[in-house]
Design an enzyme around this catalytic site. Structure first.
Site, PDB file in Angstrom:
ATOM      1  N   TYR A 302     -10.397  17.042   2.834  1.00 52.19           N
ATOM      2  CA  TYR A 302     -10.527  16.437   1.511  1.00 52.19           C
ATOM      3  C   TYR A 302     -11.603  17.133   0.684  1.00 52.19           C
ATOM      4  CZ  TYR A 302      -8.240  12.835   4.286  1.00 52.19           C
ATOM      5  OH  TYR A 302      -7.407  12.153   5.118  1.00 52.19           O
ATOM      6  N   GLU A 376     -15.569 -12.282   6.984  1.00 50.56           N
ATOM      7  CA  GLU A 376     -14.474 -12.488   6.024  1.00 50.56           C
ATOM      8  C   GLU A 376     -14.934 -13.165   4.736  1.00 50.56           C
ATOM      9  OE1 GLU A 376     -11.678 -14.358   8.667  1.00 50.56           O
ATOM     10  OE2 GLU A 376     -10.539 -12.492   8.906  1.00 50.56           O
TER      11      GLU A 376
END
Ligand SMILES: [Zn+2]
Ligand SMILES: [Zn+2]
Length: 397
Positions: A302, A376
């Site tokens: 990349y 979460e």
């Protein structure tokens, strides 16, 4: 109620559902370029919200849009990656991977579920903002050449070209509830270097009759480090690491060849090119000077990731409005790599970090480890924050 308050309350209201999406994706991970079930899941969810995909791109990727008022005015793109890693999950959680040996250890389940939440929020509020939001669900972030490059090849940034693109990534170095930004130079290019050093094998007691590739390889490894210390600008971060060396001789056997593999990283595309050229030239000429040969194979990864400074500054302000100034951090550069960098070469792009750790709950493992997990509670923020950023960008004309 202000638009900010509406987004916040929807993000809160949908957070249970978003956690459910995340847990489903976490339990059913798929490797890079094999995200067939994942992309179908995303498509089904979007459809259930009333959003219809525009098309599948990059085989296992998908593009969808939510059009606000005056949809042609401006388009902003939001990106999530969907692939998992070849890791055996060590977490004992109800949503543990059911696909043995494959694990969402880089949080791409979080990015995907969060962007689904963002899409749902923006679809609900589509008569309250101007312009269009484009959602890019991409495959293959973890594997060369990078799913982002295929998304671009297949037109994800065309018709019309978005004014900017925003990407979110989990970040165990910040606790859940915190957000990290970096203006300008942020992540490195990453190219793989494979060197095959060829000599001539023989008896360890008769090196004069052989050409010892172990000694040649040793010289090459030491010399190449001096490219970093003597040729690279001390003002530019760069790194060269060889993590693998194989020479299958023995105490008394000189092998025919040695294979070396490593990674070269840079934060500047000009230096990247000249560094790669120097690595090749130096490895070849040292081997030749010592009577052997070196075959240099470079697998390009990349590019370097530049966070557009103006866009990033605005997103940071938007985040401060959303989570409070005290929860927004400036973060350091990293020589990790991200295929989001491909987008940054074409349009203004900004890649920010969603804090996901919680030391009190014992959630602190780094990404790409078998015990990586998130708090979460981060998913109470992620979807709404991205929706708010998109809306703020669309306000600017
Ligand atoms: Zn990763
Ligand atoms: Zn990742």
């Amino acid at each position: 109620m202000s638009l900010l308050e509406k987004i916040k309350s929807l993000s809160q209201a949908y957070s249970g559902q978003v956690v459910e999406y995340r847990r489903y994706l976490h339990a059913n991970p798929e490797l890079s370029y094999q995200e067939f079930n994942t992309v179908k899941y995303v498509d089904d969810k979007l459809r259930s919200f009333g959003i219809h995909k525009i098309e599948n791109l990059a085989t296992t990727g998908l593009v969808a849009e939510v059009k606000g008022k005056n949809p042609d005015k401006k388009t902003i793109a939001l990106r999530a990656d969907m692939d998992a890693l070849p890791i055996v999950e060590a977490n004992n959680v109800p949503y543990k991977s059911k696909n043995e040996g494959v694990m969402h250890a880089c949080g791409h389940d979080v990015h995907t579920s969060s962007l689904l939440g963002t899409a749902k929020i923006l679809h609900d509020l589509r008569d309250q903002f101007e312009g269009t939001v484009r959602f890019l669900f991409q495959p293959g972030e973890e594997k060369n050449p990078g799913g982002a490059s295929y998304m671009i090849r297949d037109g994800a940034l065309e018709n019309p070209r978005p004014a900017g693109i925003i990407g979110q990534h989990v970040f165990p170095l910040l606790p859940a509830g915190k957000i990290g930004f970096r203006e300008g130079m942020y992540m490195a290019s990453a190219d793989e270097i494979y060197l095959r050093v060829i000599g001539k094998g023989g008896h360890g007691a008769a090196p004069d009759l052989a050409i010892d590739p172990i000694v040649i390889a040793s010289h090459i490894i030491i010399a190449l480090q001096q490219i970093i210390s003597r040729n690279a600008s001390p003002k530019q971060p760069t790194v060269l690491t060889f993590g693998n060396i194989i020479g299958k001789g023995a105490t008394n056997i000189i092998p025919d060849e040695v294979n070396i593999a490593g990674t070269f990283r840079a934060m500047n595309e000009v230096w990247r090119e000249s560094g790669l050229e120097k690595i090749k030239k130096m490895a070849e000429s040292i081997a030749e000077g010592m009577g052997g040969r070196c075959e240099v194979d470079i697998s390009r990864g990349y590019p370097y990731l530049e966070n557009n400074p103006e866009l990033t500054r605005r997103l940071k302000l938007a985040a401060e409005e959303y989570v409070g100034k005290e929860n927004v951090y400036d973060i350091d550069i990293t020589l990790g790599a991200e295929d989001f960098a491909y987008y940054s070469q074409i349009i203004p792009a900004s890649f920010y970090r969603l804090g996901t750790s919680n030391v009190e709950k014992g959630i602190k493992s780094y990404v790409h480890t078998p015990t990586f997990d998130i708090d979460e509670d981060a998913l109470k923020i992620g979807p709404g924050l991205m929706a708010w950023m998109a809306v703020k960008e669309l306000e600017l004309v």
